[in-house]
Write a protein that holds these residues in place. Structure first.
Motif, PDB file in Angstrom:
ATOM      1  N   LEU A  54       1.128  -1.559  -0.394  1.00 32.41           N
ATOM      2  CA  LEU A  54       0.311  -0.271   0.390  1.00 32.41           C
ATOM      3  C   LEU A  54       1.115   0.933  -0.455  1.00 32.41           C
ATOM      4  CD1 LEU A  54      -2.540  -0.934   2.842  1.00 32.41           C
ATOM      5  CD2 LEU A  54      -2.357  -1.693   0.213  1.00 32.41           C
ATOM      6  N   ASP A  55       0.787   2.512  -0.574  1.00 34.25           N
ATOM      7  CA  ASP A  55       0.978   3.520  -0.763  1.00 34.25           C
ATOM      8  C   ASP A  55       0.772   3.988   0.238  1.00 34.25           C
ATOM      9  OD1 ASP A  55      -1.376   4.358  -1.177  1.00 34.25           O
ATOM     10  OD2 ASP A  55      -0.338   4.981  -3.513  1.00 34.25           O
ATOM     11  N   GLU A  56       1.302   5.532   0.367  1.00 32.05           N
ATOM     12  CA  GLU A  56       1.183   6.453   1.392  1.00 32.05           C
ATOM     13  C   GLU A  56      -0.846   7.022   1.432  1.00 32.05           C
ATOM     14  OE1 GLU A  56       1.940   9.116  -2.039  1.00 32.05           O
ATOM     15  OE2 GLU A  56       2.780   7.324  -0.768  1.00 32.05           O
ATOM     16  N   ASN A  57      -1.798   6.601   0.205  1.00 28.32           N
ATOM     17  CA  ASN A  57      -2.725   6.779   0.541  1.00 28.32           C
ATOM     18  C   ASN A  57      -4.036   5.615   1.039  1.00 28.32           C
ATOM     19  OD1 ASN A  57      -2.657  10.024   0.198  1.00 28.32           O
ATOM     20  ND2 ASN A  57      -2.188   9.431  -2.258  1.00 28.32           N
TER      21      ASN A  57
ATOM     22  N   TYR B 119      -4.152  -1.148  -7.555  1.00 26.37           N
ATOM     23  CA  TYR B 119      -5.010  -0.343  -7.594  1.00 26.37           C
ATOM     24  C   TYR B 119      -5.663  -0.218  -6.924  1.00 26.37           C
ATOM     25  CZ  TYR B 119      -0.880   1.367 -10.684  1.00 26.37           C
ATOM     26  OH  TYR B 119       0.603   2.348 -10.830  1.00 26.37           O
ATOM     27  N   ARG B 120      -6.097  -1.342  -6.169  1.00 25.13           N
ATOM     28  CA  ARG B 120      -7.930  -1.034  -5.065  1.00 25.13           C
ATOM     29  C   ARG B 120      -7.240  -0.757  -4.377  1.00 25.13           C
ATOM     30  NH1 ARG B 120      -9.865  -6.862  -4.448  1.00 25.13           N
ATOM     31  NH2 ARG B 120      -7.734  -7.445  -4.582  1.00 25.13           N
TER      32      ARG B 120
ATOM     33  N   LYS C  74      -9.007   1.130 -12.058  1.00 24.06           N
ATOM     34  CA  LYS C  74      -8.769   1.640 -13.409  1.00 24.06           C
ATOM     35  C   LYS C  74      -8.426   2.912 -13.745  1.00 24.06           C
ATOM     36  CE  LYS C  74      -9.941   1.405 -18.604  1.00 24.06           C
ATOM     37  NZ  LYS C  74     -10.875   1.319 -19.403  1.00 24.06           N
ATOM     38  N   GLU C  75      -9.373   3.878 -12.794  1.00 29.26           N
ATOM     39  CA  GLU C  75      -9.134   5.112 -12.898  1.00 29.26           C
ATOM     40  C   GLU C  75      -8.249   5.621 -12.298  1.00 29.26           C
ATOM     41  OE1 GLU C  75     -13.133   6.173 -10.946  1.00 29.26           O
ATOM     42  OE2 GLU C  75     -13.218   6.444 -13.815  1.00 29.26           O
ATOM     43  N   ARG C  76      -7.484   5.032 -10.975  1.00 33.74           N
ATOM     44  CA  ARG C  76      -6.860   5.162 -10.267  1.00 33.74           C
ATOM     45  C   ARG C  76      -5.378   4.605 -10.763  1.00 33.74           C
ATOM     46  NH1 ARG C  76      -9.216   2.879  -5.957  1.00 33.74           N
ATOM     47  NH2 ARG C  76     -10.547   3.504  -5.275  1.00 33.74           N
TER      48      ARG C  76
END
Length: 73
Positions: A26-29, A36-37, A61-63
């Motif tokens: 997981l990234d910081e968000n 990308y979920r 997909k948008e992310r």
């Protein structure tokens, strides 16, 4: 059909396959850098109905497209 393609709107919703690519970081968000979920979407995946899963796939997909605008031909 690829995991990020829109289904035929006239078709009966089928169970979408998980987009997991076994890169679980997981990234910081709290967005997985592999599929990308969001962390919440990952945990909700197992109890979500097909329509909810398709919505999660759309958001993922948008992310992904926002994160990586370069497209290879």
């Amino acid at each position: 059909m690829a995991w990020d393609e829109a289904p035929n709107q006239d078709a009966v919703p089928q169970e979408p396959a998980s987009p997991c690519v076994s890169v679980c970081a997981l990234d910081e968000n709290d967005i997985c850098m592999g599929c990308y979920r969001s962390a919440e979407e990952i945990t909700d995946w197992f109890v979500a109905n097909p329509s909810e899963k398709l919505e999660m796939l759309k958001k993922a997909k948008e992310r992904r497209e926002a994160d990586n605008p370069i497209r290879l031909l």
